[in-house]
Design an enzyme around this catalytic site. Structure first.
Site, PDB file in Angstrom:
ATOM      1  N   LYS A 198       0.838  -1.199   0.000  1.00  0.00           N
ATOM      2  CA  LYS A 198       0.000   0.000   0.000  1.00  0.00           C
ATOM      3  C   LYS A 198       0.877   1.254   0.000  1.00  0.00           C
ATOM      4  CE  LYS A 198      -3.480   2.377   2.747  1.00  0.00           C
ATOM      5  NZ  LYS A 198      -4.418   2.344   3.860  1.00  0.00           N
ATOM      6  N   GLU A 204      10.463  -4.688   4.614  1.00  0.00           N
ATOM      7  CA  GLU A 204      10.542  -6.102   4.234  1.00  0.00           C
ATOM      8  C   GLU A 204      10.229  -6.270   2.751  1.00  0.00           C
ATOM      9  OE1 GLU A 204       8.878  -4.880   6.826  1.00  0.00           O
ATOM     10  OE2 GLU A 204       8.846  -6.257   8.539  1.00  0.00           O
ATOM     11  N   GLY A 252      -4.900  -1.722   4.890  1.00  0.00           N
ATOM     12  CA  GLY A 252      -4.105  -2.854   4.411  1.00  0.00           C
ATOM     13  C   GLY A 252      -4.772  -4.197   4.663  1.00  0.00           C
ATOM     14  N   ARG A 253      -5.259  -4.407   5.893  1.00  0.00           N
ATOM     15  CA  ARG A 253      -5.829  -5.721   6.234  1.00  0.00           C
ATOM     16  C   ARG A 253      -7.234  -5.911   5.698  1.00  0.00           C
ATOM     17  NH1 ARG A 253      -4.716  -2.460  10.264  1.00  0.00           N
ATOM     18  NH2 ARG A 253      -6.330  -1.653  11.650  1.00  0.00           N
ATOM     19  N   GLU A 338      -4.814  -6.587  14.816  1.00  0.00           N
ATOM     20  CA  GLU A 338      -4.271  -5.282  14.396  1.00  0.00           C
ATOM     21  C   GLU A 338      -5.387  -4.231  14.435  1.00  0.00           C
ATOM     22  OE1 GLU A 338      -2.543  -4.150  10.320  1.00  0.00           O
ATOM     23  OE2 GLU A 338      -0.724  -4.624  11.424  1.00  0.00           O
ATOM     24  N   HIS A 369      -5.064 -33.276  17.445  1.00  0.00           N
ATOM     25  CA  HIS A 369      -3.932 -34.106  17.851  1.00  0.00           C
ATOM     26  C   HIS A 369      -2.786 -33.247  18.366  1.00  0.00           C
ATOM     27  CE1 HIS A 369      -5.930 -37.648  16.229  1.00  0.00           C
ATOM     28  NE2 HIS A 369      -6.411 -36.790  15.333  1.00  0.00           N
ATOM     29  N   LYS A 498       9.188  -0.876  14.300  1.00  0.00           N
ATOM     30  CA  LYS A 498       9.786  -0.547  12.992  1.00  0.00           C
ATOM     31  C   LYS A 498      10.884   0.498  13.168  1.00  0.00           C
ATOM     32  CE  LYS A 498       5.598  -0.987  10.136  1.00  0.00           C
ATOM     33  NZ  LYS A 498       4.652  -0.250   9.301  1.00  0.00           N
TER      34      LYS A 498
HETATM   35  O1  F6P Z   1       3.128  -2.801   9.785  1.00  0.00           O
HETATM   36  C1  F6P Z   1       1.772  -3.037   9.650  1.00  0.00           C
HETATM   37  C2  F6P Z   1       1.303  -2.755   8.256  1.00  0.00           C
HETATM   38  O2  F6P Z   1       1.238  -1.395   8.046  1.00  0.00           O
HETATM   39  C3  F6P Z   1      -0.023  -3.424   8.001  1.00  0.00           C
HETATM   40  O3  F6P Z   1      -1.088  -2.699   8.480  1.00  0.00           O
HETATM   41  C4  F6P Z   1       0.011  -3.581   6.529  1.00  0.00           C
HETATM   42  O4  F6P Z   1      -0.937  -4.500   6.077  1.00  0.00           O
HETATM   43  C5  F6P Z   1       1.430  -4.049   6.333  1.00  0.00           C
HETATM   44  O5  F6P Z   1       2.169  -3.306   7.284  1.00  0.00           O
HETATM   45  C6  F6P Z   1       1.987  -3.862   4.959  1.00  0.00           C
HETATM   46  O6  F6P Z   1       1.948  -2.531   4.564  1.00  0.00           O
HETATM   47  P1  F6P Z   1       2.161  -2.120   3.053  1.00  0.00           P
HETATM   48  O7  F6P Z   1       1.061  -2.724   2.248  1.00  0.00           O
HETATM   49  O8  F6P Z   1       2.128  -0.623   3.032  1.00  0.00           O
HETATM   50  O9  F6P Z   1       3.501  -2.649   2.617  1.00  0.00           O
END
Ligand code: F6P
Length: 528
Positions: A198, A204, A252-253, A338, A369, A498
Site C-alpha cells: 500500500k 521487508e 491494508g488488512r 491489528e 492431535h 519498525k
Molecule cells: O506494519 C503493519 C502494516 O502497516 C499493516 O497494516 C500492513 O498491512 C502491512 O504493514 C503492509 O503494509 P504495506 O502494504 O504498506 O507494505
C-alpha cells in the site's frame, strides 16, 4: 444499573447453567442460529438464552453500532486518527452503486481498475502477455507483507480448486530464507513479480523486491505493482500500465477485495474473483439490512463481547474443518488483533474493559492431535469457532468429508457435554480398576464441559462463500470495535518496533556502537 452491569448481573445469575441443558430445549438451534445466503451461524452452544441476547442487542443499540456502520458505508471519515474514510466495502460493491468520498463517486474508478486487472489476468492466462522471451509466464510471485500478503495468500489457498494455469507464490518475510526458498523452485524467464505494498515503503517488501528484481536479471516486462503510491512504483522501474492503484480509504488488512487481490484473480480468474466480491457484497447487504436478532456480524460480534468482556475469556480459537482455510487463523489474527488490539478509545481515553482478545487456531482435525487437550481439560476456557462445509471439492473422497463433519460436530459436543466423575469412574471400573487407583485414574478422565463454541456452516467453500466468510469476520471486528469505542482502522502499535529496527541496523552492521540497554547489547554480542 447500566447495560454492562445488567449483563454482569445476568451472567452471575446464570453462571451455573449448563449449555448442554439449553441445547436439549426444543427449538434451541432455530432460536440461536442465523442465516445469510446459505451461510449459517450457530451460537446455540453458548450459555446465552433469550434474555442475555436481548441485553447484548441493547448494548449494541446503546453504543451506536448501527449509526457507526451507516457512517462507514456512507464514506464518512470514521478512521479519525488518520482522517480517512473506510471503504473496503466499496471495492466489492456492484457497478451500479454510488459511493461518495469528498463529493466524488469512487465506483467508476474501482470498476475501471477491476477491468484492468481482469484484462491483465486474462492476457497472462491465455499467453497474450508474454515474458521477455516471447513465451508465456508460468509463475507469479507476490511480494508483500501483512495485509498485502495474508489475505491474498489465504484466499488463493482457500480457492485452489478454482485455480487456472498460472502458479501463484507468496514471499513476505524479510528473512532471506523465504525468498530464497520460493525463488529456488522457479525460472526467472517464466516468472512475473508483483510488488504489493500500500505504502511502497515497507522495508521487508522493498528489500525482497530488490532481491527479486536482481534475480530477474534485467528482463523487461516481468514486474507489476499494487500500491497507493504511484510515484514510488515508477521510481522502482515499474511502468504505469503495470501498476494497479487504490486509495488510502482501503486499510491494508481490508484490501484483498481490490488490487491487492490481484494474485487471487490471477490464480482463479476474473469470473471467480467476481463471485468472491459478490459474496462479500451479499454480507454487506445483510449487515446493513438484516434485523439485529438475525444479523450474523452483529451476533458474532456480540457473542465475542459476551465471551471476552462478560465471561472473561481472554482468547478465542478459530478452527476451520477445512484444510484449504489453513491460513484463515493467521489472516484473522491480523484482521482482528491489528484492528482491535488497542487500549485507547477514539476520544483518547483508556478503554474501559478488555478489548481485542487473542485469536489463534489451526485447521481441524490436525489441532485435535495437538492443542485440543488444553481446550478440553486445561484451566483456561477458550471459546471455539468451528467452520465446516456440507461438502468438499473431492466427490471421490466424500467418505473422508463425512469423517471431517463427524469430527467437527463431535468436538463442539465434547466441549459442551464434558464427562463427570461418575462417568469417569464407570469407565475405569469397566477397565477393571477399583479402589484408590480407580479414583486416581478417573480424575484424569474428567472433562469439565460447558465450554462454549459457535459453528459457521456453509454448503461448500466456493468463491462466493469465502467472500461471505471474510466480510462476516470484518464486520464482526467492526461491531466489537464500535462497542468498545475504539478505532479499528489504524495500527499505531506496529510503528515503534519498525523505528527501533531501523535504528538498530547500524549496530548490527557494525557501523555504530553504544547507547543500547545491556540485554540488547549482550544479545548483539552473541549474534555478531
Ligand atoms: O506494519 C503493519 C502494516 O502497516 C499493516 O497494516 C500492513 O498491512 C502491512 O504493514 C503492509 O503494509 P504495506 O502494504 O504498506 O507494505
Amino acid at each position: 444499573m447500566d447495560i454492562w452491569e445488567q449483563l454482569a448481573a445476568y451472567r452471575a445469575a446464570h453462571e451455573g447453567r449448563k449449555i448442554a441443558d439449553l441445547c436439549t430445549e426444543a427449538g434451541r438451534f432455530s432460536g440461536f442460529s442465523a442465516t445469510s445466503d446459505g451461510l449459517v451461524l450457530d451460537y446455540a452452544k453458548t450459555n446465552l438464552c433469550a434474555e442475555g441476547r436481548a441485553l447484548l442487542l441493547d448494548l449494541a443499540a446503546h453504543t451506536g453500532v448501527a449509526a457507526r456502520r451507516d457512517a462507514m458505508f456512507a464514506g464518512e471519515k470514521i478512521n479519525q486518527t488518520e482522517g480517512r474514510a473506510v471503504l473496503h466495502t466499496a471495492l466489492r460493491a456492484p457497478k451500479s452503486a454510488r459511493v461518495m468520498v469528498d463529493g466524488q463517486d469512487v465506483m467508476p474508478e474501482i470498476h475501471a481498475t477491476l477491468g484492468r486487472m481482469a484484462a491483465f489476468a486474462e492476457a497472462l492466462e491465455s499467453g497474450a502477455i508474454t515474458a521477455s522471451d516471447g513465451a508465456p509466464f508460468s509463475d507469479v510471485v507476490n511480494i508483500g507483507i501483512g495485509g498485502s500478503d495474508l489475505g491474498p495468500a489465504m484466499a488463493t489457498r482457500a480457492l485452489s480448486p478454482y485455480a487456472g494455469r498460472l502458479r501463484v507464490h507468496f514471499v513476505s518475510n524479510v528473512d532471506g530464507a523465504d525468498i530464497a526458498d520460493v525463488l529456488a523452485g522457479l525460472d526467472p524467464a517464466r516468472t512475473l513479480l508483483i510488488v504489493a505494498s500500500k505504502t511502497f515503503t515497507t522495508i521487508e517488501t522493498m528489500t525482497n523486491a530488490a532481491t527479486a528484481k536482481a534475480w530477474l536479471g534485467g528482463r523487461k516486462g516481468h514486474l507489476a505493482a499494487v500500491s497507493t503510491a504511484r510515484d514510488k512504483t515508477s521510481a522502482f522501474g515499474i511502468p504505469p500500465d503495470r501498476v494497479f492503484g487504490f486509495e488510502d480509504w482501503v486499510g491494508g488488512r481490508y484490501s484483498l477485495w481490490g488490487p491487492i487481490g490481484l494474485p487471487i484473480m490471477l490464480a482463479i480468474g476474473p469470473q471467480n474473483f467476481a463471485d468472491f466480491l459478490a459474496g462479500g457484497h451479499a454480507m454487506d447487504q445483510h449487515f446493513r439490512t438484516a434485523a439485529p436478532a438475525d444479523n450474523l456480524p452483529l451476533l458474532l460480534g456480540l457473542v465475542g463481547i459476551w465471551h471476552s468482556n462478560i465471561c472473561g475469556y481472554a482468547t478465542r480459537a478459530v478452527l476451520p474443518y477445512d484444510q484449504r482455510l489453513c491460513r484463515l487463523p493467521a489472516y484473522l489474527q491480523q484482521l482482528d488483533m491489528e484492528s482491535n488490539g488497542k487500549g485507547v478509545t477514539m476520544e483518547g481515553r483508556a478503554v474501559a474493559r478488555a478489548s481485542g482478545p487473542v485469536v489463534w487456531g489451526e485447521p481441524g482435525t490436525n489441532g485435535q492431535h495437538a492443542f485440543y487437550q488444553l481446550i478440553h481439560q486445561g484451566t483456561a476456557v477458550v471459546p471455539c469457532e468451528f467452520l465446516i462445509a456440507g461438502e468438499g471439492h473431492e466427490p471421490d473422497l466424500s467418505h473422508q468429508h463425512d469423517l471431517l463433519i463427524a469430527n467437527c460436530l463431535a468436538q463442539s459436543r465434547a466441549l459442551m457435554l464434558g464427562r463427570d466423575m461418575d462417568a469417569a469412574r464407570a469407565l475405569m471400573a469397566a477397565k477393571g480398576l477399583s479402589g484408590a487407583e480407580l479414583e486416581r485414574q478417573a480424575a484424569h478422565r474428567i472433562f469439565p464441559g460447558n465450554r462454549p463454541s459457535v459453528t459457521l456452516a456453509y454448503p461448500k467453500l466456493t468463491p462466493f462463500v469465502l467472500g461471505q466468510i471474510i466480510a462476516l469476520y470484518e464486520h464482526r471486528v467492526f461491531v466489537e470495535a464500535a462497542i468498545w469505542g475504539i478505532n479499528a482502522f489504524d495500527q499505531w502499535g506496529v510503528e515503534l518496533g519498525k523505528e527501533l529496527a531501523v535504528a538498530l541496523l547500524p549496530h548490527v552492521a557494525g557501523e555504530a556502537a553504544g547507547g543500547l540497554d545491556d540485554s540488547t547489547a549482550g544479545l548483539l554480542g552473541v549474534l555478531k
